[in-house]
Scaffold this motif. Structure first.
Motif, PDB file in Angstrom:
ATOM      1  N   VAL A   1       0.831  -1.289   0.119  1.00 25.02           N
ATOM      2  CA  VAL A   1      -0.043  -0.080  -0.084  1.00 25.02           C
ATOM      3  C   VAL A   1       1.108   1.144   0.149  1.00 25.02           C
ATOM      4  O   VAL A   1       1.978   1.545   0.968  1.00 25.02           O
ATOM      5  N   PRO A   2       0.546   2.218  -0.765  1.00 20.24           N
ATOM      6  CA  PRO A   2       1.430   3.444  -0.760  1.00 20.24           C
ATOM      7  C   PRO A   2       1.342   4.215   0.382  1.00 20.24           C
ATOM      8  O   PRO A   2       0.449   4.338   1.040  1.00 20.24           O
ATOM      9  N   GLY A   3       2.456   4.421   1.024  1.00 15.29           N
ATOM     10  CA  GLY A   3       2.649   5.220   2.159  1.00 15.29           C
ATOM     11  C   GLY A   3       3.062   4.268   3.313  1.00 15.29           C
ATOM     12  O   GLY A   3       3.112   4.991   4.522  1.00 15.29           O
ATOM     13  N   VAL A   4       2.986   3.016   3.216  1.00 16.65           N
ATOM     14  CA  VAL A   4       3.154   2.092   4.437  1.00 16.65           C
ATOM     15  C   VAL A   4       4.880   1.780   4.201  1.00 16.65           C
ATOM     16  O   VAL A   4       5.531   1.659   3.002  1.00 16.65           O
ATOM     17  N   LYS A   5       5.692   2.316   5.202  1.00 18.43           N
ATOM     18  CA  LYS A   5       7.091   2.051   5.544  1.00 18.43           C
ATOM     19  C   LYS A   5       7.425   0.863   5.940  1.00 18.43           C
ATOM     20  O   LYS A   5       8.675   0.435   5.922  1.00 18.43           O
ATOM     21  N   GLY A   6       6.720   0.131   6.723  1.00 22.91           N
ATOM     22  CA  GLY A   6       7.188  -0.902   7.359  1.00 22.91           C
ATOM     23  C   GLY A   6       5.839  -2.015   7.883  1.00 22.91           C
ATOM     24  O   GLY A   6       5.005  -1.152   8.232  1.00 22.91           O
ATOM     25  N   VAL A   7       6.004  -3.193   7.708  1.00 16.54           N
ATOM     26  CA  VAL A   7       5.019  -4.271   8.355  1.00 16.54           C
ATOM     27  C   VAL A   7       5.804  -5.036   9.350  1.00 16.54           C
ATOM     28  O   VAL A   7       6.621  -5.584   8.936  1.00 16.54           O
ATOM     29  N   VAL A   8       5.263  -5.452  10.571  1.00 14.18           N
ATOM     30  CA  VAL A   8       5.710  -6.079  11.427  1.00 14.18           C
ATOM     31  C   VAL A   8       4.510  -6.978  11.676  1.00 14.18           C
ATOM     32  O   VAL A   8       3.758  -6.571  12.718  1.00 14.18           O
ATOM     33  N   PRO A   9       4.689  -8.520  11.398  1.00 12.89           N
ATOM     34  CA  PRO A   9       3.650  -9.369  12.041  1.00 12.89           C
ATOM     35  C   PRO A   9       3.952  -9.822  13.585  1.00 12.89           C
ATOM     36  O   PRO A   9       5.242  -9.649  13.825  1.00 12.89           O
ATOM     37  N   GLU A  10       3.027  -9.867  14.251  1.00  8.07           N
ATOM     38  CA  GLU A  10       3.281 -10.185  15.556  1.00  8.07           C
ATOM     39  C   GLU A  10       2.754 -11.409  15.915  1.00  8.07           C
ATOM     40  O   GLU A  10       1.500 -11.728  15.510  1.00  8.07           O
ATOM     41  N   ARG A  11       3.346 -12.367  16.876  1.00 10.16           N
ATOM     42  CA  ARG A  11       2.683 -13.559  17.286  1.00 10.16           C
ATOM     43  C   ARG A  11       2.594 -13.540  18.551  1.00 10.16           C
ATOM     44  O   ARG A  11       3.474 -13.290  19.297  1.00 10.16           O
ATOM     45  N   THR A  12       1.455 -13.808  19.301  1.00 10.21           N
ATOM     46  CA  THR A  12       1.162 -13.800  20.575  1.00 10.21           C
ATOM     47  C   THR A  12       0.880 -15.079  21.348  1.00 10.21           C
ATOM     48  O   THR A  12      -0.270 -15.518  20.711  1.00 10.21           O
ATOM     49  N   PHE A  13       1.079 -15.547  22.189  1.00  9.31           N
ATOM     50  CA  PHE A  13       0.907 -16.921  22.954  1.00  9.31           C
ATOM     51  C   PHE A  13       1.234 -16.690  24.434  1.00  9.31           C
ATOM     52  O   PHE A  13       2.141 -15.909  24.928  1.00  9.31           O
ATOM     53  N   PRO A  14       0.615 -17.641  25.344  1.00  6.96           N
ATOM     54  CA  PRO A  14       0.948 -17.611  26.808  1.00  6.96           C
ATOM     55  C   PRO A  14       2.319 -18.044  26.972  1.00  6.96           C
ATOM     56  O   PRO A  14       2.643 -19.121  26.358  1.00  6.96           O
ATOM     57  N   ALA A  15       3.149 -17.309  27.814  1.00  5.02           N
ATOM     58  CA  ALA A  15       4.253 -17.725  28.110  1.00  5.02           C
ATOM     59  C   ALA A  15       4.488 -17.360  29.577  1.00  5.02           C
ATOM     60  O   ALA A  15       4.696 -16.189  29.837  1.00  5.02           O
ATOM     61  N   VAL A  16       4.748 -18.256  30.409  1.00  2.00           N
ATOM     62  CA  VAL A  16       4.688 -18.001  32.013  1.00  2.00           C
ATOM     63  C   VAL A  16       5.950 -18.416  32.542  1.00  2.00           C
ATOM     64  O   VAL A  16       6.373 -19.403  32.317  1.00  2.00           O
ATOM     65  N   VAL A  17       6.589 -17.438  33.207  1.00  2.00           N
ATOM     66  CA  VAL A  17       8.018 -17.507  33.666  1.00  2.00           C
ATOM     67  C   VAL A  17       8.128 -18.301  35.036  1.00  2.00           C
ATOM     68  O   VAL A  17       7.109 -17.926  35.980  1.00  2.00           O
ATOM     69  N   VAL A  18       8.961 -19.192  35.124  1.00  2.00           N
ATOM     70  CA  VAL A  18       9.121 -19.709  36.703  1.00  2.00           C
ATOM     71  C   VAL A  18      10.107 -19.111  37.469  1.00  2.00           C
ATOM     72  O   VAL A  18      11.317 -18.962  36.837  1.00  2.00           O
ATOM     73  N   GLY A  19       9.556 -18.664  38.795  1.00  2.00           N
ATOM     74  CA  GLY A  19      10.553 -17.662  39.549  1.00  2.00           C
ATOM     75  C   GLY A  19      11.575 -18.780  40.037  1.00  2.00           C
ATOM     76  O   GLY A  19      11.396 -19.855  39.964  1.00  2.00           O
ATOM     77  N   PRO A  20      12.530 -18.086  40.785  1.00  2.00           N
ATOM     78  CA  PRO A  20      13.452 -18.872  41.580  1.00  2.00           C
ATOM     79  C   PRO A  20      12.986 -19.681  42.734  1.00  2.00           C
ATOM     80  O   PRO A  20      13.695 -20.648  43.132  1.00  2.00           O
ATOM     81  N   ASP A  21      11.596 -19.566  43.225  1.00  2.00           N
ATOM     82  CA  ASP A  21      11.297 -20.520  44.094  1.00  2.00           C
ATOM     83  C   ASP A  21      10.417 -21.752  43.562  1.00  2.00           C
ATOM     84  O   ASP A  21       9.824 -22.471  44.068  1.00  2.00           O
ATOM     85  N   GLY A  22      10.638 -21.682  42.123  1.00  4.06           N
ATOM     86  CA  GLY A  22      10.000 -22.809  41.409  1.00  4.06           C
ATOM     87  C   GLY A  22       8.428 -22.409  41.182  1.00  4.06           C
ATOM     88  O   GLY A  22       7.783 -23.495  40.705  1.00  4.06           O
ATOM     89  N   GLN A  23       7.769 -21.476  41.477  1.00  2.56           N
ATOM     90  CA  GLN A  23       6.456 -21.208  41.314  1.00  2.56           C
ATOM     91  C   GLN A  23       6.398 -20.194  40.122  1.00  2.56           C
ATOM     92  O   GLN A  23       7.424 -19.312  39.785  1.00  2.56           O
ATOM     93  N   ALA A  24       5.225 -20.387  39.375  1.00  2.00           N
ATOM     94  CA  ALA A  24       4.986 -19.524  38.185  1.00  2.00           C
ATOM     95  C   ALA A  24       4.800 -18.140  38.719  1.00  2.00           C
ATOM     96  O   ALA A  24       4.061 -17.869  39.570  1.00  2.00           O
ATOM     97  N   VAL A  25       5.522 -17.216  37.900  1.00  3.09           N
ATOM     98  CA  VAL A  25       5.433 -15.737  38.067  1.00  3.09           C
ATOM     99  C   VAL A  25       4.056 -15.407  37.319  1.00  3.09           C
ATOM    100  O   VAL A  25       4.169 -15.008  36.111  1.00  3.09           O
ATOM    101  N   VAL A  26       2.807 -15.308  37.995  1.00  6.24           N
ATOM    102  CA  VAL A  26       1.691 -14.994  37.302  1.00  6.24           C
ATOM    103  C   VAL A  26       0.857 -13.673  37.973  1.00  6.24           C
ATOM    104  O   VAL A  26      -0.291 -13.812  38.196  1.00  6.24           O
TER     105      VAL A  26
END
Length: 827
Positions: free
Chosen positions: A93-118
C-alpha cells in the motif's frame, strides 16, 4: 403565555421542586449511561505494546449473522488470528514504510522459588514485534537461537534472573529452560513480555501461517487505503486509542461490555425516569386542580390550560435537565469506579466524555417531561367551565376506562410472563422474571387507586378505635388516589429490588446445584493460567485412573430468526474429550458422548436438535461452525447449550490450554507427582470445577445497576411523599381550628404512614413473589427462591423507614405555622 408560565413557576417554587428533583436525577442517570455507552466505543487505556505502530490490523471480533440489521451483532470472546500473508499485501500500500507481524501466545516464567510468576498476564512474542512498542534493549542482545529469550525488565526482576542466566518458561507444555540473552525496557506494565526468536515464536504459537496482529508503520494517513484493501478479509484496522483494544483483551471485552451494560441499564433508567417524572408531575398538577378549575370558570380554554402546563414543565425541565447533564459526569465516574471494583472494567480504563450523551439525555428528559405534562394536563383542561368549581371541591375518584383497560391488560400480560422461566432456561429465563415484575408494577400503577381503595376498605376498621385512627381511616378512604400515589413508588422500590436480587441468587443456586450433580470426577486439576493439554493425556496413563478428560470453558455465539429480525446471543459452552468416562454427567437423552470428536457437537434439549442434525454457530474467536450433532443432554445450566470436543474448543481460544482436567479414580499422590512438573497446578478433591466467576461478576453488576436505580427511586419516593404531605397544610390547619390537637394530627399521619408502608410492602411482595416462585420452581424445583432472607427484610425495613420518615418530617414542618395563618394561604 411563556411569561405567565415563568411567573407561575417563580410564585410556586415549592410546588415545582419535586418535579425539578425528579427530572434532574433522571437526566443525570440517563446521561451517565450515555457516557458509558460512548466510552464503549471511544474509551480505553493508553496503548503500550503497539504505541509505535501507526496502524494495527487484527481479526474482526464482531460477528454479524446474514440477514440481520445494524444492531444484530455480538462481540467474540477470543481474539481471532489473521493470515500472515496479509502482511505482504499491506506492505504494497502506498505510504506504508514498514509492516511487522506479531505472534502472541501464553508464556509464563518460573521464578527462583519454583512457582509460576503470574502476578499479571504474561505473553510470548517474536522479537521482531518489539519495535512496535518500542522495546529497547538495556542489557544484552536480541535472541538469535531457539533456546534464547529476552525478558522485559520488570519480569526479569521478579524472576530473579539477568543476562546470561537460565530461566524456565512454560507455554503450552512443561517448563523449558532458556538462556536470557537480553533485558528490554518497554512502555507500561499491564502485561509481562517474553521475546523469542522468530522461528521459535512461530513454533510455540502453533499456527505458522497465521499471526495475532500486524503492526503498520506509515509515512502519512493511509488508514482508509488499508481498510479498502482489506474490506473483504474480516479484519479490524485500528488507530489511535483503539489500538489498546487490539492489544489488551480485557480492554476489548470492556468496550463491548460497556456498550451492552449502558444500553440495558440505560433502558431501565429511561423507563424508571419516565415513570417517576410522570407520577411527580401528575401529583403537582393534581394539587393545583382548584387553580385550574378557577381558570376554566373565568374563560380559559382547554388549549390554554394545556399550553400553560406544558410551558411550566418546559421551564422546570430545561433547568433541571441542564444541571442533571452536568451532574452526570460525576455519576458516570462513580459507576466506572463501581464497575472496576467488581472486575467488570479495568481500573485504568478511561471514560470518553463528549457533549453528545449530555445533549441526548437532556432531550430525553425534556421529551419525558413534555409527555408527562400532556398526560397530566388532560383532566384539568377537559372539564367544562360550569363543572370546574364543583370538580375542584372534592377529589375525583373514578378512573378512566382506557386507563383501567390498559392496566388490567398489563397485569394479565405480566402474570402470563411470569410462567416463562418454566419453559426458558439460563439467564434469559431469569431476565424474564424481572421483565414480568416490571410489567406487573406498571399495571398496578394504572389500576392502583382501584386496588388500594378495595384494600383500604378491608383494613381501615382496625384503625377506627381512636380519634387519630378514625381521621386517618376517613382520609385514606376518601382519598384513595392520593394514597395510591404514595404507595406506588414504595411498591416499585420493594418489588424491583426483591425481584432483581433473588432472581440472580436463585439462578446462581440452580447453576451450582446442577454443576455439583454433573461434575462427578474424583479429582480436578486446575491452574491460574490454565492447564496444558498434555496433562489430561498423561493423567490417563497413571495407575488406577479409569478416565480423565480435558475441560475447556469457552463461549459460542448463536443466531435465531424471529419474524424479520435476527437475534444474536453469546453463551457459555464447554469442551470435553470423548473419553470422559464417569467424570461428568450431562444427562444424555440421546446419542453418546463417546462419539464427541473434532467436527461434532453435543447440544442441550432446549435447542430442539436431534442426533444427526447440523448445529450452526460461531466459535469463541468468531469463526463460523457447522458441526454434526452426536448427542443431546438436559444439564444445560451446568454445561451451556453446546458441548464441543476439547480439541475444537481449545483451537479457538488464544491460550490454547485446558481450563481444568477431570480425573476419575487414581490417587492424589500420583496426581501430585504428575503436576509437580507444571508449576502452579493444583489438585483438589471432588469440587464442582465449573468457574463461577462470570456469574459472580454478573450478579455484582446487577447489584450495582439495581442499587443506582433504587437510589433514584428512593429519591422519588421521598419526593412524592413530602410533596403529598406538604400539600395538606390547609387541611391540617382546618383540623386544628375545629379542635383537633397537634398530637392527634401527628398520630393521624403516623397511622396513614403505616397504612401506606403496609400496602406498599404487601403489593411489592406480591409483585415479587409471583415471578420468583415460578422462577424457583422452574430452576430449582422448589417454590422458595434462594438467597438470604435478611435482604428481603432489609428492603422492607428500608422502604418503611423511608416512607415513615418522609411523612413524619413533612408533617411536622407543615404544623410549625399557626393554623389561622395557614388556613388563609392559597392552595
Amino acid at each position: 403565555m411563556l411569561t405567565l408560565a415563568w411567573q407561575t413557576v417563580k410564585a410556586r417554587t415549592s410546588g415545582f421542586i419535586g418535579a425539578f428533583v425528579a427530572i434532574l436525577c433522571g437526566t443525570a442517570l440517563v446521561a451517565a449511561c450515555g457516557i458509558l455507552m460512548e466510552s464503549g466505543f471511544r474509551g480505553g487505556v493508553p496503548t503500550q505494546r503497539y504505541a509505535a505502530a501507526d496502524v494495527v490490523v487484527t481479526g474482526d471480533r464482531t460477528v454479524r449473522p446474514p440477514g440481520g440489521d445494524v444492531l444484530a451483532f455480538e462481540h467474540a470472546a477470543e481474539q481471532p488470528a489473521i493470515p500472515a500473508a496479509l502482511a505482504t499485501r499491506i506492505a504494497a500500500v502506498p505510504g506504508v514504510k514498514g509492516v511487522v507481524p506479531e505472534r502472541t501466545f501464553p508464556a509464563v516464567v518460573v521464578g527462583p522459588d519454583g512457582q509460576a510468576v503470574v502476578d499479571k498476564p504474561s505473553f510470548g512474542h517474536n522479537w521482531e514485534s518489539a519495535v512496535l512498542a518500542p522495546f529497547t534493549l538495556t542489557q544484552g542482545r536480541a535472541p538469535a537461537a531457539d533456546d534464547e529469550v529476552v525478558l522485559d525488565s520488570g519480569l526479569a526482576a521478579r524472576a530473579g534472573t539477568q543476562v546470561g542466566g537460565e530461566v524456565k518458561v512454560m507455554t503450552r507444555s512443561a517448563p523449558v529452560s532458556y538462556r536470557v540473552s537480553g533485558v528490554a525496557e518497554g512502555r507500561g506494565d499491564r502485561q509481562a513480555s517474553v521475546f523469542f526468536s522468530s522461528a521459535k515464536a512461530s513454533e510455540l504459537a502453533g499456527r505458522p501461517d497465521q499471526v495475532s496482529a500486524i503492526g503498520v508503520l506509515t509515512t502519512g494517513d493511509v488508514t482508509d487505503r488499508i481498510e479498502d484493501m482489506l474490506a473483504d478479509d474480516h479484519v479490524t484496522v485500528s488507530t489511535g486509542a483503539d489500538r489498546s483494544a487490539a492489544e489488551f483483551d480485557d480492554v476489548s471485552q470492556t468496550k463491548a461490555i460497556l456498550a451492552l451494560i449502558a444500553g440495558s441499564f440505560g433502558g431501565y433508567a429511561v423507563l424508571v425516569a419516565i415513570f417517576v417524572v410522570a407520577s411527580t408531575l401528575a401529583l403537582t398538577v393534581e394539587q393545583r386542580r382548584r387553580e385550574f378549575a378557577l381558570l376554566r370558570a373565568v374563560g380559559a380554554t382547554p388549549r390554554q390550560i394545556r399550553t400553560m402546563i406544558g410551558l411550566e414543565t418546559l421551564v422546570v425541565s430545561l433547568a433541571a435537565g441542564v444541571l442533571g447533564s452536568l451532574l452526570s459526569i460525576a455519576v458516570s465516574h462513580g459507576l466506572r469506579s463501581a464497575f472496576a471494583a467488581i472486575g467488570v472494567v479495568p481500573h485504568d480504563f478511561a471514560l470518553s466524555i463528549s457533549p453528545i450523551p449530555l445533549l441526548a439525555a437532556l432531550l430525553i428528559g425534556l421529551a419525558a417531561a413534555r409527555v408527562a405534562a400532556w398526560s397530566a394536563a388532560r383532566r384539568p383542561s377537559s372539564i367544562k367551565p360550569v363543572e370546574a368549581l364543583g370538580e375542584a371541591a372534592i377529589q375525583r375518584r373514578d378512573l378512566g376506562r382506557v386507563r383501567l383497560t390498559i392496566g388490567w391488560v398489563l397485569l394479565a400480560i405480566g402474570a402470563a410472563a411470569t410462567t416463562l422461566p418454566l419453559f426458558l432456561r439460563g439467564q434469559l429465563g431469569a431476565a424474564m422474571s424481572v421483565m414480568a415484575a416490571l410489567v406487573l408494577i406498571i399495571g398496578l400503577t394504572l389500576v392502583g387507586p382501584r386496588i388500594v381503595g378495595g384494600a383500604v376498605r378491608l383494613i381501615v376498621p382496625m384503625f377506627s378505635g381512636s380519634v387519630s385512627g378514625y381521621l386517618a381511616a376517613a382520609n385514606v378512604t376518601k382519598n384513595s388516589r392520593r394514597l395510591a400515589a404514595a404507595v406506588t413508588p414504595l411498591m416499585l422500590a420493594i418489588g424491583f429490588a426483591v425481584v432483581n436480587f433473588y432472581s440472580q441468587t436463585t439462578f446462581t443456586a440452580a447453576v451450582h446445584q446442577e454443576t455439583v450433580k454433573s461434575i462427578t470426577a474424583d479429582h480436578v486439576i486446575t491452574g491460574p493460567a490454565g492447564v496444558p493439554a498434555e496433562v489430561a493425556e498423561a493423567a490417563r496413563t497413571l495407575p488406577g485412573v479409569t478416565a480423565a478428560t480435558s475441560l475447556v470453558r469457552t463461549q459460542v455465539i448463536t443466531a435465531s430468526k424471529t419474524g424479520d429480525s435476527v437475534d444474536v446471543n453469546r453463551g457459555p459452552a464447554n469442551g470435553l474429550d470423548a473419553r470422559a468416562g464417569n467424570t461428568v454427567d450431562l444427562g444424555i437423552t440421546s446419542g453418546r458422548l463417546e462419539d464427541l470428536t473434532a467436527g461434532t457437537v453435543a447440544v442441550s434439549d432446549a435447542l430442539g436438535k436431534k442426533v444427526g442434525d447440523t448445529a450452526e454457530f460461531w466459535f469463541a474467536d468468531g469463526q463460523p461452525a457447522r458441526l454434526r450433532v452426536v448427542a443431546t443432554y438436559e444439564h444445560d445450566l451446568a454445561f451451556g447449550d453446546h458441548v464441543l470436543s476439547a480439541a475444537d474448543a481449545r483451537a479457538h481460544t488464544t491460550a490454547g490450554t485446558d481450563s481444568a482436567v477431570l480425573v476419575e479414580a487414581g490417587t492424589t499422590a500420583a496426581l501430585q507427582n504428575l503436576i509437580s512438573r507444571y508449576p502452579g497446578l493444583t489438585v483438589t478433591e471432588r469440587i464442582t470445577a465449573q468457574d463461577q466467576g462470570d456469574q459472580r461478576t454478573q450478579f455484582l453488576l446487577n447489584l450495582v445497576a439495581v442499587g443506582v436505580i433504587l437510589g433514584y427511586v428512593a429519591i422519588s419516593v421521598s419526593n412524592t411523599l413530602v410533596m403529598s404531605t406538604a400539600a395538606r397544610r390547609r387541611e391540617f390547619a382546618l383540623l386544628r381550628l375545629v379542635g383537633t390537637g397537634r398530637r392527634q394530627v401527628v398520630r393521624m399521619m403516623r397511622v396513614e404512614a403505616l397504612i401506606t408502608v403496609g400496602l406498599a410492602a404487601a403489593l411489592g411482595t406480591t409483585v415479587a413473589a409471583l415471578p420468583l416462585t415460578l422462577l424457583a420452581i422452574g430452576f430449582t424445583g422448589t417454590p422458595l427462591p434462594t438467597g438470604p432472607i435478611w435482604v428481603y427484610l432489609g428492603v422492607l425495613a428500608g422502604a418503611a423507614l423511608l416512607g415513615v420518615v418522609s411523612i413524619a418530617v413533612s408533617t411536622r414542618l407543615s404544623l410549625r405555622a399557626k393554623p389561622v395563618d395557614t388556613i388563609g394561604i392559597r392552595e
